[in-house]
Write an enzyme that holds these catalytic residues in place. Structure first.
Site, PDB file in Angstrom:
ATOM      1  N   VAL A  11       0.832  -1.210   0.000  1.00  0.00           N
ATOM      2  CA  VAL A  11       0.000   0.000   0.000  1.00  0.00           C
ATOM      3  C   VAL A  11       0.867   1.261   0.000  1.00  0.00           C
ATOM      4  CG1 VAL A  11      -1.692   1.329   1.329  1.00  0.00           C
ATOM      5  CG2 VAL A  11      -1.921  -1.151   1.133  1.00  0.00           C
ATOM      6  N   ASP A  30      10.623   3.897   5.952  1.00  0.00           N
ATOM      7  CA  ASP A  30      10.475   2.517   6.405  1.00  0.00           C
ATOM      8  C   ASP A  30      11.560   2.235   7.436  1.00  0.00           C
ATOM      9  OD1 ASP A  30       8.819  -0.032   4.950  1.00  0.00           O
ATOM     10  OD2 ASP A  30      10.407  -0.553   6.383  1.00  0.00           O
ATOM     11  N   LYS A  35      15.596  -2.490   3.130  1.00  0.00           N
ATOM     12  CA  LYS A  35      14.577  -2.150   2.132  1.00  0.00           C
ATOM     13  C   LYS A  35      14.791  -0.723   1.614  1.00  0.00           C
ATOM     14  CE  LYS A  35       9.766  -3.444   2.253  1.00  0.00           C
ATOM     15  NZ  LYS A  35       8.507  -3.235   2.964  1.00  0.00           N
ATOM     16  N   PHE A 152      -8.318   1.124  -1.392  1.00  0.00           N
ATOM     17  CA  PHE A 152      -9.141   0.051  -1.958  1.00  0.00           C
ATOM     18  C   PHE A 152      -8.414  -0.654  -3.090  1.00  0.00           C
ATOM     19  CE2 PHE A 152     -12.031   3.262  -0.212  1.00  0.00           C
ATOM     20  CZ  PHE A 152     -12.757   2.483   0.679  1.00  0.00           C
ATOM     21  N   LYS A 204     -14.263   0.627   4.878  1.00  0.00           N
ATOM     22  CA  LYS A 204     -13.239  -0.308   4.415  1.00  0.00           C
ATOM     23  C   LYS A 204     -13.564  -1.758   4.787  1.00  0.00           C
ATOM     24  CE  LYS A 204      -9.738  -2.175   2.766  1.00  0.00           C
ATOM     25  NZ  LYS A 204      -8.365  -1.956   2.513  1.00  0.00           N
ATOM     26  N   GLY A 257      -8.210 -15.757  -1.072  1.00  0.00           N
ATOM     27  CA  GLY A 257      -7.126 -15.704  -0.088  1.00  0.00           C
ATOM     28  C   GLY A 257      -6.494 -14.333  -0.112  1.00  0.00           C
ATOM     29  N   CYS A 260      -5.640  -9.643   2.600  1.00  0.00           N
ATOM     30  CA  CYS A 260      -6.741  -8.750   3.018  1.00  0.00           C
ATOM     31  C   CYS A 260      -8.030  -9.472   3.405  1.00  0.00           C
ATOM     32  CB  CYS A 260      -7.026  -7.744   1.918  1.00  0.00           C
ATOM     33  SG  CYS A 260      -5.684  -6.573   1.720  1.00  0.00           S
ATOM     34  N   LYS A 320      -3.360 -14.756  -6.266  1.00  0.00           N
ATOM     35  CA  LYS A 320      -4.157 -14.330  -7.411  1.00  0.00           C
ATOM     36  C   LYS A 320      -3.193 -13.972  -8.537  1.00  0.00           C
ATOM     37  CE  LYS A 320      -5.320  -9.936  -7.367  1.00  0.00           C
ATOM     38  NZ  LYS A 320      -5.837  -8.611  -6.971  1.00  0.00           N
ATOM     39  N   ARG A 327       1.068 -14.681   0.480  1.00  0.00           N
ATOM     40  CA  ARG A 327       0.476 -14.680   1.825  1.00  0.00           C
ATOM     41  C   ARG A 327      -0.970 -15.190   1.749  1.00  0.00           C
ATOM     42  NH1 ARG A 327       1.382  -8.645   3.562  1.00  0.00           N
ATOM     43  NH2 ARG A 327       1.072  -8.387   1.326  1.00  0.00           N
TER      44      ARG A 327
END
Ligand code: UDX
Length: 429
Positions: A11, A30, A35, A152, A204, A257, A260, A320, A327
């Site tokens: 995100v 971060d 990273k 979203f 949400k 899955g 989220c 997907k 995850r």
């Protein structure tokens, strides 16, 4: 505008890059130094279509910068977005410790008015807690506003979803931050909804739970279709043409899955519980989802009988298409179940193989999807990657010891597959 995003996960990084794309000056923070170094050097820690080019372009122009100092991010920007993980606790509720920690860090660094925006998915009333925390830990005692601005975006389509949102939700406790929030989002030319902060937080969880419900609904209908000799895709098409229903998220599958839906469903059930409502409907959504996987595994076991010493090819490891994210991936869950039954796996995914290796160390990783079927007793499709539709079916049939294909994503036409000589088993058809 000068914006800071704290957290460079899926995100935060996509949001930062898209804000830079529309001309804002963005700092991404971060606490993972490795990273930050990777991003500063032009590398990218995740696969997301279009993201790498965007990050490179804006890093080069100076519109997008990376640091591990929250203090620097707070000092240099007017609006601070929180985009840190909100994982599940064992009881299904949300672990808000990252949010709380970041709120304290922001508070400690504030020396003037700031707008603190929560983008992470959080339970209703979290905004109030963030405001209380900032007030408590801000030594400078400066004014601030807390805003809820849920995201979203879908992984795999995140850049497109963020650049062209269906709507932007801005939840506020006072009108003061509204103008700045509208200015940030003006270039995206999307409808902006201003609500109270609790409603924004609920939008949400209610949206994601509804989408999960839609998938479980069509998956339940797929069970009926199989029993009655109907075709779930035709049923979904006929339903979806009713504009009140809509055709999206009506693809029957081996279950949903990802990072989220499963987490947000558990959280929403828990939130309801805490305010005294038993959200039985959503519990059923979870039950249907796990039963869907059980049914798919049973289909494989009923056909192949004993899986011990059988070789099974699996196409797809990501949760997907278009992502390397594994995850809570149904594909990984499926692989683990097949391994538990004693099967040996040959697997392929266009992007997720590196991330899967740690979870499925004993599978054979094949670099070409057309080689997966070689010497296998059956082939399984577990992720809806478009490119799997281009599988060389003739070669797969010849490579398999028996031409059996289990399609957990309904990518092929059953009549065509039968014509090609396959024993083809899919979902709800
Ligand atoms: C979801 C929401 O869509 C997004 O708005 C939110 O911000 C984050 O959560 P994401 O988890 O990235 O996004 O993926 P999504 O496209 O929603 O798919 C979730 C799961 O449902 C995947 O496993 C997918 O394969 C499955 N799915 C989706 C189906 O099984 N059938 C469908 O019709 C759609």
């Amino acid at each position: 505008m000068r914006l800071t995003i704290i957290g460079t996960g899926y995100v935060g990084l996509v949001t930062g890059a898209c804000f830079a794309e529309v001309g804002h000056q963005v700092i991404c923070v971060d606490n993972d130094s490795a990273k930050v170094k990777l991003l500063q050097g032009g590398g990218i820690p995740i696969y997301e279509p279009g993201l790498e080019d965007m990050v490179r372009k804006h890093s080069a122009s100076g519109g997008l910068r990376f640091t591990n100092s929250t203090a620097e991010g707070v000092e240099k920007s007017d609006v601070i977005f929180i985009a840190v993980p909100t994982p599940s606790l064992p009881d299904g509720s949300v672990d808000l410790s990252f949010i709380e920690k970041v709120a304290r860090e922001i508070a400690a660094a504030m020396t003037g008015y700031k707008i603190v925006v929560d983008k992470s998915t959080v339970p209703v009333k979290t905004g109030d807690k963030v405001a209380e925390t900032i007030k408590r830990y801000c030594k400078a005692q400066v004014e601030f506003d807390v805003v809820s601005n849920p995201e979203f975006l879908r992984e795999g389509f995140a850049v497109g979803d963020l650049m062209k949102p269906d709507r932007v939700v801005i939840g506020v406790r006072s009108q003061r931050p509204v103008a700045a929030m509208k200015e940030i989002y003006a270039p995206f030319q999307a409808p902006i909804i201003v609500t109270d902060i609790n409603s924004a937080e609920l939008i949400k969880h209610a949206s994601n739970s509804f989408l999960a419900l839609k998938i479980s609904y069509i998956n339940a209908v797929s069970v009926l279709c199989e029993a009655a000799g109907a075709n779930v895709q035709e049923v979904a098409h006929g339903m979806g043409m009713d504009e009140r229903i809509g055709n999206r998220f009506l693809n029957a599958s081996l279950g949903f899955g990802g990072s989220c839906f499963p987490k947000d469903l558990s959280a929403f059930i828990k939130i309801a519980d805490q305010v005294g409502y038993d959200f039985g409907l959503l519990k059923e959504v979870q039950k249907i989802n796990s039963a869907q996987m059980d049914r798919f595994v049973k289909k494989i076991v009923d056909t192949l009988w004993v899986l011990k010493d059988k070789k099974i090819g699996v196409l797809g490891l990501a949760f997907k298409q278009n992502t390397d994210d594994v995850r809570m991936s149904p594909a990984i869950d499926l692989c683990q179940r097949l391994v538990k039954e004693g099967a040996a796996l040959r697997v392929y995914d266009p992007k997720a193989m590196d991330k899967a290796r740690a979870i499925l160390p004993n599978a054979t990783y094949v670099e070409d999807m057309n080689e997966v079927a070689e010497g296998c007793d059956a082939l399984v499709i577990a992720t809806e990657w478009e490119e799997f539709k281009k599988l060389d079916l003739d070669r797969a049939r010849k490579g398999l010891t028996h031409p059996i294909l289990f399609d957990g994503r309904n990518l092929f036409d059953p009549a065509e597959m039968e014509k090609l000589g396959f024993i083809y088993k899919s979902i709800g058809r």
